[in-house]
Design a protein around this motif. Structure first.
Motif: not given
Length: 218
Positions: A16-22
């Motif tokens: 669910y976090e993939h492709n959404n980096p800080p």
């Protein structure tokens, strides 16, 4: 975990976090591209140590002969247990070509068993696979031999069909994890089955083959 378990289990826990980096982690350490501008589309994943990388770059890094091939390329935190056979499996599945390079002269050797000069990882891989196939053929032939004490074929089956029957040297077949061991066993079993089908056609009609096929399914 081994590399295969790391990518299929550990990385998938954070899908669910993939492709959404800080913002501070949006440039890949390996390819130096912004996470959504890589030449080849690839998921951008958190490694668990606080750093992010393209999935294909992670696989590429694991294929390199470096001290940190099992670690985060930024902080060098160890991520997985490296074995050649699990990395090769993931690389093949990812469609990533592993470029073979000739060894330094001091690493080249003559393989007495195969009567060949071994000068690269690919050479060693090919010869090791050939060795496995010869071992299969030898073991199978022994199973078909007659017991010298009784004069009968050594078999638990009424029709006389055969009973079921050190770590690899090649870089891409080495294993340290249990899953790596299972993959190596699967490779041997696959080669055994193919050799039987292609070189021992009559065996597929025997009781031994029927039992082997039933066990293979499970």
């Amino acid at each position: 975990p081994c590399f295969l378990r790391y990518v299929d289990n550990n990385l998938m826990r954070t899908v669910y976090e993939h492709n959404n980096p800080p913002a501070l982690s949006n440039i890949c350490t390996i390819c130096k591209f912004v996470y959504n501008e890589a030449p080849i589309d690839s998921a951008y994943v958190p490694l668990g140590c606080g750093h992010w990388i393209h999935y294909r770059c992670l696989v590429w890094n694991a294929c390199q002969k470096t001290h940190y091939k099992d670690s985060c390329p930024t902080c060098h935190a160890k991520l997985f247990e490296w074995d050649g056979i699990t990395v090769l499996t993931v690389a093949a599945r990812t469609g990533l070509e592993i470029k073979d390079k000739p060894w330094a002269r001091r690493g080249v050797y003559y393989d007495q068993e195969n009567k060949a000069i071994v000068s690269s990882d690919e050479d060693e891989y090919v010869l090791e696979c050939a060795f496995i196939e010869r071992c299969i053929a030898t073991a199978f032939s022994k199973q078909l031999s007659i017991d010298p004490d009784t004069g009968t074929r050594r078999s638990k089956f009424r029709d006389g069909s055969p009973n079921e029957v050190g770590r690899p040297r090649a870089y891409w077949l080495r294993w340290n994890s249990y899953l790596g061991y299972l993959l190596y066993c699967m490779l041997v079993a696959t080669k055994l089955r193919r050799w039987l089908q292609e070189d021992q056609g009559a065996i597929v009609k025997t009781e031994g083959w029927f039992e082997f096929e039933n066990e293979w399914r499970y």
